[in-house]
Design an enzyme around this catalytic site. Structure first.
Site, PDB file in Angstrom:
ATOM      1  N   CYS A 144     -69.603  10.175  34.658  1.00  0.00           N
ATOM      2  CA  CYS A 144     -69.100  10.572  33.338  1.00  0.00           C
ATOM      3  C   CYS A 144     -68.427  11.940  33.338  1.00  0.00           C
ATOM      4  O   CYS A 144     -67.644  12.248  32.443  1.00  0.00           O
ATOM      5  CB  CYS A 144     -70.240  10.556  32.318  1.00  0.00           C
ATOM      6  SG  CYS A 144     -71.001   8.939  32.116  1.00  0.00           S
ATOM      7  N   HIS A 163     -67.608  14.681  26.174  1.00  0.00           N
ATOM      8  CA  HIS A 163     -67.882  13.336  26.675  1.00  0.00           C
ATOM      9  C   HIS A 163     -68.592  12.568  25.570  1.00  0.00           C
ATOM     10  O   HIS A 163     -69.546  13.051  24.966  1.00  0.00           O
ATOM     11  CB  HIS A 163     -68.753  13.415  27.924  1.00  0.00           C
ATOM     12  CG  HIS A 163     -69.309  12.101  28.352  1.00  0.00           C
ATOM     13  ND1 HIS A 163     -68.541  10.965  28.452  1.00  0.00           N
ATOM     14  CD2 HIS A 163     -70.566  11.734  28.714  1.00  0.00           C
ATOM     15  CE1 HIS A 163     -69.288   9.953  28.857  1.00  0.00           C
ATOM     16  NE2 HIS A 163     -70.526  10.402  29.015  1.00  0.00           N
ATOM     17  N   ASN A 196     -69.831   4.637  25.215  1.00  0.00           N
ATOM     18  CA  ASN A 196     -69.699   5.536  26.361  1.00  0.00           C
ATOM     19  C   ASN A 196     -68.762   4.889  27.382  1.00  0.00           C
ATOM     20  O   ASN A 196     -69.133   3.922  28.038  1.00  0.00           O
ATOM     21  CB  ASN A 196     -71.078   5.790  26.978  1.00  0.00           C
ATOM     22  CG  ASN A 196     -71.042   6.777  28.131  1.00  0.00           C
ATOM     23  OD1 ASN A 196     -69.992   7.102  28.659  1.00  0.00           O
ATOM     24  ND2 ASN A 196     -72.219   7.251  28.528  1.00  0.00           N
TER      25      ASN A 196
END
Length: 323
Positions: free
Chosen positions: A114, A250, A280
């Site tokens: 990520c 993020h 996500n």
């Protein structure tokens, strides 16, 4: 004069299939209310049969080039941040290079889960600052729906697919925080925390594997580390929280986003939030949010933007840039 890596174009791609929380109620002991309360996620996009990490990256890159008024022939390098490459090799980036019709320059992948896009931006900035490349396409693209364990309600409801891209171009600045472009970066990792977020397979083991996560432990690390890396990057750039127009974090979990903003002393009305629509998307989440933020009219030229991300590894980092 200082050579800065300036954003000249941005674009994104989302698969057609939209999956609402209610769809998981059919197969899991979960609910729309439970998912929203714990993550802020309402919908996510899943890749279709014709979608791949490379094809989505090509689409996002094409949109970024169009936004910049450039063609693939103007690009010197491509960096793709992904943990879900089409193949073990060659790199997704070389496949994107071919897909764009780019016959010169170089291309490579970055894998920091990520945090991958932040790592890719830092690498692109270094290439431009060193004079090795003038224009670099930086892309985040992921098909996390293909590494989900659909029986694990703690993970499979959180992730989605998509791609985002930025075109960075070397331009001269005065060497002050008023310059457009990347002003500072900060990268970190700590491999002792591997077991908090990982995929239990890989090419050397002969298995594909599924994503595994200790969500409460990742959350415990996330807010502290994200706020700290953002502060380090801001200190290096010579700016303060009061100078920041937008935080583009993020997009993993609304509670992490809110907790980090609070720790940074930045109000949520200065945070670009897309997690409710995309879930996500790992390395794709920051460039997706940047593209959507510009599309919404939030991010404008001259704005000071802070991005920060944390992912498996653990790996985390931040970038401060003026749009």
């Amino acid at each position: 004069m200082t050579l800065r890596a300036v954003v000249t174009g941005v674009g994104h791609y989302l698969p057609e299939r939209i999956v609402p929380n209610a769809e998981f109620e059919k197969t899991l002991d979960t609910s729309d209310e439970w998912i929203r309360a714990r993550s802020g996620i309402e919908n996510r996009h899943f890749a279709g049969d014709d979608d791949s990490t490379s094809s989505m990256a090509v689409a996002a890159a094409t949109a970024a080039l169009a936004d910049a008024g450039c063609t693939a022939d103007d690009v010197d390098a491509i960096i793709v941040a992904t943990s879900t490459a089409d193949l073990t090799f060659p790199s997704t980036a070389t496949m994107v290079q071919a897909g764009l019709g780019m016959t010169s320059g170089f291309a490579f992948d970055v894998q920091a889960v990520c945090a991958g896009f932040v790592y890719a931006l830092a690498n692109a900035n270094a290439l431009i600052a060193s004079g090795q490349a003038k224009r670099v396409l930086v892309i985040g693209s992921e098909t996390f729906s293909r590494i989900m364990d659909w029986t694990d309600r703690g993970t499979c409801v959180l992730f989605g697919d998509g791609a985002g891209a930025l075109l960075l171009e070397g331009q001269e600045g005065a060497g002050t925080p008023a310059d457009r472009g990347i002003l500072a970066t900060d990268l970190n990792s700590d491999g002792r925390h591997k077991d908090l977020l990982y995929v239990d397979g890989g090419s050397s083991t002969g298995t594909t594997g599924y994503l595994r996560m200790q969500g409460n432990q990742v959350f415990r690390h996330a807010v502290e580390k994200l706020a700290a890396t953002a502060q380090t990057a801001m200190d290096r750039a010579g700016v303060t929280a009061e100078d920041v127009d937008w935080v583009v974090p993020h997009q993993a979990n609304i509670r992490i986003i809110q907790g980090t903003a609070k720790k940074m002393n930045i109000s949520m009305d200065r945070v670009v939030v897309t997690v409710q629509d995309h879930g996500n998307t790992s390395a794709a989440s920051i460039p997706l949010a940047l593209s959507v933020g510009k599309q919404r009219g939030q991010i404008k030229q001259g704005d000071l933007v802070v991005t920060e991300a944390i992912g498996g590894g653990l790996a985390w980092g931040a970038v401060v840039l003026r749009w």
